[in-house]
Design a protein around this motif. Structure first.
Motif, PDB file in Angstrom:
ATOM      1  N   ILE A 171     -38.197  48.100  22.564  1.00 36.69           N
ATOM      2  CA  ILE A 171     -37.427  47.263  23.493  1.00 36.69           C
ATOM      3  C   ILE A 171     -38.365  46.373  24.306  1.00 36.69           C
ATOM      4  O   ILE A 171     -38.194  45.155  24.356  1.00 36.69           O
TER       5      ILE A 171
ATOM      6  N   THR B 262     -40.389  43.729  22.044  1.00 37.33           N
ATOM      7  CA  THR B 262     -39.551  42.665  21.495  1.00 37.33           C
ATOM      8  C   THR B 262     -39.067  41.738  22.593  1.00 37.33           C
ATOM      9  O   THR B 262     -39.091  40.510  22.449  1.00 37.33           O
ATOM     10  N   PHE B 263     -38.637  42.333  23.711  1.00 37.92           N
ATOM     11  CA  PHE B 263     -38.116  41.534  24.821  1.00 37.92           C
ATOM     12  C   PHE B 263     -39.214  40.617  25.364  1.00 37.92           C
ATOM     13  O   PHE B 263     -38.993  39.420  25.563  1.00 37.92           O
TER      14      PHE B 263
ATOM     15  N   LYS C 156     -42.003  39.611  23.875  1.00 33.86           N
ATOM     16  CA  LYS C 156     -42.431  38.636  22.868  1.00 33.86           C
ATOM     17  C   LYS C 156     -41.465  37.441  22.859  1.00 33.86           C
ATOM     18  O   LYS C 156     -41.879  36.287  22.827  1.00 33.86           O
ATOM     19  N   SER C 157     -40.169  37.765  22.914  1.00 29.12           N
ATOM     20  CA  SER C 157     -39.151  36.727  22.902  1.00 29.12           C
ATOM     21  C   SER C 157     -39.241  35.871  24.173  1.00 29.12           C
ATOM     22  O   SER C 157     -39.214  34.638  24.111  1.00 29.12           O
TER      23      SER C 157
ATOM     24  N   ILE D 133     -40.122  31.772  24.476  1.00 26.76           N
ATOM     25  CA  ILE D 133     -39.196  30.816  25.099  1.00 26.76           C
ATOM     26  C   ILE D 133     -39.918  30.017  26.186  1.00 26.76           C
ATOM     27  O   ILE D 133     -39.801  28.792  26.257  1.00 26.76           O
TER      28      ILE D 133
ATOM     29  N   VAL E 136     -35.100  24.121  16.948  1.00 30.01           N
ATOM     30  CA  VAL E 136     -33.743  24.586  16.690  1.00 30.01           C
ATOM     31  C   VAL E 136     -33.621  26.106  16.799  1.00 30.01           C
ATOM     32  O   VAL E 136     -32.569  26.625  17.167  1.00 30.01           O
ATOM     33  N   ASP E 137     -34.690  26.798  16.436  1.00 32.67           N
ATOM     34  CA  ASP E 137     -34.567  28.253  16.398  1.00 32.67           C
ATOM     35  C   ASP E 137     -35.014  28.939  17.694  1.00 32.67           C
ATOM     36  O   ASP E 137     -35.007  30.147  17.781  1.00 32.67           O
TER      37      ASP E 137
ATOM     38  N   PRO F  60     -34.200  30.006  21.319  1.00 36.93           N
ATOM     39  CA  PRO F  60     -33.054  30.070  22.242  1.00 36.93           C
ATOM     40  C   PRO F  60     -33.462  29.825  23.687  1.00 36.93           C
ATOM     41  O   PRO F  60     -34.637  29.633  23.986  1.00 36.93           O
ATOM     42  N   GLN F  61     -32.488  29.862  24.556  1.00 38.55           N
ATOM     43  CA  GLN F  61     -32.731  29.692  25.988  1.00 38.55           C
ATOM     44  C   GLN F  61     -32.518  31.031  26.674  1.00 38.55           C
ATOM     45  O   GLN F  61     -31.605  31.777  26.300  1.00 38.55           O
ATOM     46  N   ASN F  62     -33.362  31.332  27.649  1.00 39.67           N
ATOM     47  CA  ASN F  62     -33.075  32.507  28.474  1.00 39.67           C
ATOM     48  C   ASN F  62     -32.769  32.034  29.899  1.00 39.67           C
ATOM     49  O   ASN F  62     -32.753  30.827  30.160  1.00 39.67           O
ATOM     50  N   GLU F  63     -32.537  32.952  30.791  1.00 41.96           N
ATOM     51  CA  GLU F  63     -32.142  32.570  32.144  1.00 41.96           C
ATOM     52  C   GLU F  63     -33.212  31.714  32.817  1.00 41.96           C
ATOM     53  O   GLU F  63     -32.893  30.707  33.459  1.00 41.96           O
TER      54      GLU F  63
ATOM     55  N   LYS G 166     -33.415  28.179  31.339  1.00 42.78           N
ATOM     56  CA  LYS G 166     -32.229  27.398  31.732  1.00 42.78           C
ATOM     57  C   LYS G 166     -32.349  26.931  33.180  1.00 42.78           C
ATOM     58  O   LYS G 166     -32.016  25.798  33.510  1.00 42.78           O
TER      59      LYS G 166
END
Lengths: 191, 96
Positions: A16, A19-20, A22-23, A27, A84-85, A87-90, A93
Protein backbone atom coordinates in the motif's frame (compact mmCIF):
# COMPACT_ATOMS: atom_id res chain seq x y z
CA UNK A 1 4.02 -7.46 -9.73
CA UNK A 2 2.21 -10.77 -9.89
CA UNK A 3 -0.36 -12.60 -7.79
CA UNK A 4 0.56 -13.21 -4.16
CA UNK A 5 -2.26 -14.09 -1.81
CA UNK A 6 0.00 -15.16 1.04
CA UNK A 7 1.12 -11.75 2.23
CA UNK A 8 1.78 -10.91 5.84
CA UNK A 9 0.29 -7.76 7.39
CA UNK A 10 3.68 -6.02 7.01
CA UNK A 11 3.93 -6.99 3.34
CA UNK A 12 0.40 -5.71 2.68
CA UNK A 13 1.20 -2.41 4.35
CA UNK A 14 4.39 -2.17 2.33
CA UNK A 15 2.49 -2.75 -0.93
CA UNK A 16 0.00 0.00 0.00
CA UNK A 17 2.67 2.51 1.07
CA UNK A 18 5.02 1.87 -1.83
CA UNK A 19 2.34 1.93 -4.52
CA UNK A 20 0.63 5.00 -3.10
CA UNK A 21 3.92 6.93 -2.79
CA UNK A 22 5.14 5.89 -6.23
CA UNK A 23 1.89 7.07 -7.79
CA UNK A 24 1.87 10.36 -5.82
CA UNK A 25 5.46 11.11 -6.80
CA UNK A 26 4.77 10.41 -10.47
CA UNK A 27 1.81 12.79 -10.46
CA UNK A 28 3.75 15.61 -8.79
CA UNK A 29 6.73 15.04 -11.09
CA UNK A 30 4.36 15.47 -14.00
CA UNK A 31 2.95 18.72 -12.53
CA UNK A 32 6.51 20.08 -12.23
CA UNK A 33 6.85 20.53 -15.98
CA UNK A 34 3.98 23.05 -16.00
CA UNK A 35 5.76 25.15 -13.36
CA UNK A 36 8.87 25.04 -15.52
CA UNK A 37 6.94 26.01 -18.66
CA UNK A 38 5.29 29.06 -17.05
CA UNK A 39 8.48 29.97 -15.21
CA UNK A 40 10.52 29.97 -18.42
CA UNK A 41 7.80 31.89 -20.27
CA UNK A 42 7.54 34.53 -17.53
CA UNK A 43 11.32 34.96 -17.31
CA UNK A 44 11.72 35.36 -21.07
CA UNK A 45 8.64 37.62 -21.53
CA UNK A 46 9.55 39.98 -18.69
CA UNK A 47 13.16 40.23 -19.86
CA UNK A 48 12.19 40.86 -23.48
CA UNK A 49 9.68 43.58 -22.50
CA UNK A 50 12.20 45.12 -20.10
CA UNK A 51 14.89 45.29 -22.76
CA UNK A 52 12.54 46.62 -25.46
CA UNK A 53 11.13 49.26 -23.12
CA UNK A 54 14.58 50.19 -21.84
CA UNK A 55 16.13 50.66 -25.28
CA UNK A 56 13.16 52.27 -27.08
CA UNK A 57 11.62 54.16 -24.15
CA UNK A 58 8.17 52.92 -25.23
CA UNK A 59 5.96 51.47 -22.46
CA UNK A 60 3.63 50.14 -25.18
CA UNK A 61 5.80 47.04 -25.26
CA UNK A 62 3.81 45.99 -22.19
CA UNK A 63 1.10 44.76 -24.54
CA UNK A 64 3.45 41.85 -25.17
CA UNK A 65 2.34 40.46 -21.79
CA UNK A 66 -0.80 39.25 -23.52
CA UNK A 67 1.39 37.04 -25.72
CA UNK A 68 2.20 35.01 -22.62
CA UNK A 69 -1.21 33.32 -22.22
CA UNK A 70 -1.51 33.09 -26.00
CA UNK A 71 1.69 31.02 -26.09
CA UNK A 72 1.42 29.42 -22.63
CA UNK A 73 -2.07 27.91 -22.72
CA UNK A 74 -1.70 26.11 -26.09
CA UNK A 75 1.79 24.95 -25.04
CA UNK A 76 0.40 23.59 -21.75
CA UNK A 77 -2.46 21.90 -23.63
CA UNK A 78 0.05 20.36 -26.05
CA UNK A 79 2.15 19.07 -23.15
CA UNK A 80 -1.01 17.66 -21.56
CA UNK A 81 -1.71 15.64 -24.68
CA UNK A 82 1.36 13.54 -23.95
CA UNK A 83 0.41 12.69 -20.36
CA UNK A 84 -2.81 10.89 -21.16
CA UNK A 85 -2.01 8.16 -18.69
CA UNK A 86 -1.07 10.39 -15.73
CA UNK A 87 -4.05 10.95 -13.42
CA UNK A 88 -4.70 13.85 -11.09
CA UNK A 89 -4.61 13.66 -7.33
CA UNK A 90 -5.86 16.17 -4.78
CA UNK A 91 -2.54 18.05 -4.58
CA UNK A 92 -2.05 18.36 -8.34
CA UNK A 93 -5.68 19.51 -8.75
CA UNK A 94 -5.29 22.17 -6.04
CA UNK A 95 -1.97 23.37 -7.47
CA UNK A 96 -3.54 23.72 -10.87
CA UNK A 97 -6.54 25.53 -9.31
CA UNK A 98 -4.34 28.02 -7.41
CA UNK A 99 -2.43 29.00 -10.56
CA UNK A 100 -5.54 29.14 -12.73
CA UNK A 101 -7.08 31.58 -10.23
CA UNK A 102 -3.85 33.61 -10.27
CA UNK A 103 -3.84 33.70 -14.09
CA UNK A 104 -7.48 34.79 -14.21
CA UNK A 105 -6.88 37.60 -11.72
CA UNK A 106 -3.67 38.75 -13.44
CA UNK A 107 -5.18 38.88 -16.95
CA UNK A 108 -8.45 40.50 -15.82
CA UNK A 109 -6.75 43.17 -13.69
CA UNK A 110 -4.24 43.96 -16.45
CA UNK A 111 -7.08 44.40 -18.94
CA UNK A 112 -9.01 46.62 -16.47
CA UNK A 113 -5.89 48.72 -15.81
CA UNK A 114 -5.37 49.28 -19.53
CA UNK A 115 -8.99 49.87 -20.52
CA UNK A 116 -10.87 51.20 -17.49
CA UNK A 117 -9.13 52.14 -14.25
CA UNK A 118 -5.39 52.89 -14.23
CA UNK A 119 -3.68 51.14 -11.33
CA UNK A 120 -0.30 49.82 -10.22
CA UNK A 121 -0.75 46.40 -11.80
CA UNK A 122 2.81 45.30 -10.98
CA UNK A 123 2.12 45.79 -7.29
CA UNK A 124 -1.11 43.78 -7.34
CA UNK A 125 0.22 40.99 -9.55
CA UNK A 126 3.42 40.52 -7.58
CA UNK A 127 1.40 40.23 -4.34
CA UNK A 128 -1.02 37.63 -5.72
CA UNK A 129 1.87 35.82 -7.39
CA UNK A 130 3.71 35.61 -4.08
CA UNK A 131 0.49 34.37 -2.49
CA UNK A 132 0.03 31.68 -5.18
CA UNK A 133 3.65 30.61 -4.76
CA UNK A 134 3.20 30.46 -0.97
CA UNK A 135 0.04 28.37 -1.36
CA UNK A 136 1.92 26.01 -3.68
CA UNK A 137 4.57 25.58 -1.01
CA UNK A 138 1.91 24.83 1.60
CA UNK A 139 0.30 22.21 -0.66
CA UNK A 140 3.68 20.65 -1.43
CA UNK A 141 4.72 20.89 2.23
CA UNK A 142 7.92 22.60 1.13
CA UNK A 143 9.34 25.37 3.31
CA UNK A 144 11.80 26.83 0.75
CA UNK A 145 8.89 27.40 -1.68
CA UNK A 146 6.74 28.96 1.09
CA UNK A 147 9.55 31.32 2.09
CA UNK A 148 10.40 32.24 -1.53
CA UNK A 149 6.70 32.96 -2.22
CA UNK A 150 6.45 35.11 0.88
CA UNK A 151 9.61 37.04 -0.01
CA UNK A 152 8.48 37.49 -3.60
CA UNK A 153 5.12 38.92 -2.45
CA UNK A 154 6.45 41.20 0.28
CA UNK A 155 9.75 42.34 -1.27
CA UNK A 156 8.13 42.54 -4.70
CA UNK A 157 5.41 44.84 -3.30
CA UNK A 158 8.03 47.13 -1.75
CA UNK A 159 10.05 47.23 -4.98
CA UNK A 160 6.88 47.84 -7.03
CA UNK A 161 6.12 50.89 -4.87
CA UNK A 162 9.64 52.29 -4.86
CA UNK A 163 10.90 51.56 -8.37
CA UNK A 164 9.35 53.23 -11.37
CA UNK A 165 8.88 52.27 -15.02
CA UNK A 166 10.64 49.36 -16.71
CA UNK A 167 12.80 48.34 -13.74
CA UNK A 168 9.59 47.00 -12.09
CA UNK A 169 9.55 44.26 -14.73
CA UNK A 170 12.63 42.66 -13.21
CA UNK A 171 10.46 41.58 -10.24
CA UNK A 172 8.61 39.32 -12.67
CA UNK A 173 11.88 37.98 -14.04
CA UNK A 174 12.65 36.97 -10.47
CA UNK A 175 9.12 35.50 -10.14
CA UNK A 176 9.71 33.47 -13.31
CA UNK A 177 12.99 32.13 -11.99
CA UNK A 178 11.21 31.24 -8.76
CA UNK A 179 8.60 29.24 -10.69
CA UNK A 180 11.38 27.44 -12.54
CA UNK A 181 13.07 26.65 -9.24
CA UNK A 182 9.74 25.39 -7.79
CA UNK A 183 9.39 23.05 -10.78
CA UNK A 184 12.94 21.80 -10.29
CA UNK A 185 12.34 21.23 -6.54
CA UNK A 186 9.13 19.30 -7.33
CA UNK A 187 11.03 17.14 -9.83
CA UNK A 188 13.89 16.46 -7.43
CA UNK A 189 11.61 15.84 -4.43
CA UNK A 190 9.64 13.28 -6.37
CA UNK A 191 12.43 11.40 -8.12
CA UNK B 1 -10.41 -11.69 17.88
CA UNK B 2 -8.99 -9.96 14.82
CA UNK B 3 -11.18 -8.79 11.96
CA UNK B 4 -10.88 -10.98 8.86
CA UNK B 5 -8.90 -9.43 6.01
CA UNK B 6 -10.97 -8.94 2.87
CA UNK B 7 -9.76 -11.83 0.63
CA UNK B 8 -10.41 -9.77 -2.49
CA UNK B 9 -7.99 -7.11 -1.33
CA UNK B 10 -5.51 -9.51 0.23
CA UNK B 11 -3.70 -10.02 -3.04
CA UNK B 12 -0.62 -8.05 -4.01
CA UNK B 13 -1.76 -6.81 -7.41
CA UNK B 14 -5.37 -6.04 -6.47
CA UNK B 15 -4.18 -4.24 -3.35
CA UNK B 16 -1.71 -2.18 -5.41
CA UNK B 17 -4.46 -1.23 -7.88
CA UNK B 18 -6.76 -0.19 -5.03
CA UNK B 19 -3.94 1.81 -3.37
CA UNK B 20 -3.41 3.79 -6.57
CA UNK B 21 -7.10 4.35 -7.21
CA UNK B 22 -7.71 5.46 -3.61
CA UNK B 23 -5.44 8.48 -4.19
CA UNK B 24 -6.61 9.67 -7.62
CA UNK B 25 -9.83 10.64 -9.38
CA UNK B 26 -9.46 7.89 -11.93
CA UNK B 27 -6.60 6.09 -13.60
CA UNK B 28 -5.94 4.76 -17.04
CA UNK B 29 -5.24 1.04 -17.62
CA UNK B 30 -1.81 1.91 -19.05
CA UNK B 31 -0.99 3.99 -15.97
CA UNK B 32 -1.98 1.12 -13.65
CA UNK B 33 0.11 -1.26 -15.74
CA UNK B 34 3.13 1.05 -15.58
CA UNK B 35 2.80 1.66 -11.84
CA UNK B 36 2.28 -1.99 -10.86
CA UNK B 37 4.60 -3.53 -13.44
CA UNK B 38 1.99 -6.26 -14.05
CA UNK B 39 1.30 -7.92 -17.39
CA UNK B 40 -1.75 -6.71 -19.33
CA UNK B 41 -3.48 -10.07 -19.04
CA UNK B 42 -3.01 -10.42 -15.31
CA UNK B 43 -3.96 -6.82 -14.63
CA UNK B 44 -7.06 -7.16 -16.77
CA UNK B 45 -8.19 -10.27 -14.84
CA UNK B 46 -7.67 -8.58 -11.46
CA UNK B 47 -9.44 -5.40 -12.58
CA UNK B 48 -12.40 -7.50 -13.71
CA UNK B 49 -12.53 -9.15 -10.26
CA UNK B 50 -12.51 -5.76 -8.49
CA UNK B 51 -15.17 -4.44 -10.86
CA UNK B 52 -17.35 -7.54 -10.34
CA UNK B 53 -17.20 -6.94 -6.58
CA UNK B 54 -18.32 -3.34 -7.11
CA UNK B 55 -15.04 -1.96 -5.76
CA UNK B 56 -14.16 -0.13 -8.96
CA UNK B 57 -15.87 0.99 -12.13
CA UNK B 58 -14.32 0.42 -15.54
CA UNK B 59 -15.20 2.69 -18.40
CA UNK B 60 -14.01 2.02 -21.92
CA UNK B 61 -13.86 4.93 -24.32
CA UNK B 62 -11.57 7.01 -26.48
CA UNK B 63 -9.28 9.93 -25.83
CA UNK B 64 -8.83 11.45 -29.25
CA UNK B 65 -8.37 8.46 -31.49
CA UNK B 66 -6.75 6.29 -28.83
CA UNK B 67 -8.80 3.68 -26.94
CA UNK B 68 -8.84 4.31 -23.22
CA UNK B 69 -9.89 2.20 -20.23
CA UNK B 70 -10.51 4.35 -17.17
CA UNK B 71 -10.77 2.78 -13.71
CA UNK B 72 -12.31 4.55 -10.77
CA UNK B 73 -12.75 3.48 -7.17
CA UNK B 74 -16.37 3.35 -5.94
CA UNK B 75 -17.58 4.45 -2.48
CA UNK B 76 -17.97 0.73 -1.62
CA UNK B 77 -14.40 0.11 -2.78
CA UNK B 78 -13.08 2.99 -0.72
CA UNK B 79 -14.95 1.70 2.33
CA UNK B 80 -13.56 -1.81 1.79
CA UNK B 81 -10.05 -0.39 1.38
CA UNK B 82 -10.39 1.63 4.61
CA UNK B 83 -11.68 -1.47 6.41
CA UNK B 84 -8.73 -3.47 5.10
CA UNK B 85 -6.23 -0.85 6.32
CA UNK B 86 -7.95 -0.73 9.73
CA UNK B 87 -7.77 -4.51 10.01
CA UNK B 88 -4.08 -4.39 9.04
CA UNK B 89 -3.44 -1.84 11.78
CA UNK B 90 -5.00 -4.16 14.35
CA UNK B 91 -2.86 -7.06 13.19
CA UNK B 92 0.26 -4.93 13.32
CA UNK B 93 -0.45 -3.38 16.72
CA UNK B 94 -1.10 -6.89 18.13
CA UNK B 95 2.18 -8.19 16.72
CA UNK B 96 4.20 -5.24 18.13
Amino acid sequence: MEQNNEMTAQQSLQVITETFNKSRKGILRNSAKYFMLWGALLTVTSLVIYLLWHFTGMPQWNFLWFAMPVIGYPAAALMGKYDVDVPQNEVSKMLSGVWRVFGTFAITLSAIAICLVPMNVSLIIVIIMGLAECMSGVLLKNWPIIICGFLLGVCGAIVAMLVKSEAQLLIFTLGGVLLLVTGCIMKLQNK
Amino acid sequence: MFPKLDPLLHSELRLAVMSILAGVDEADFTYLKKQTGATSGNLSVQIDKLAAAGYITVEKGFKGKMPRTACKITPAGLEAFRGYVEALKEYLSASN
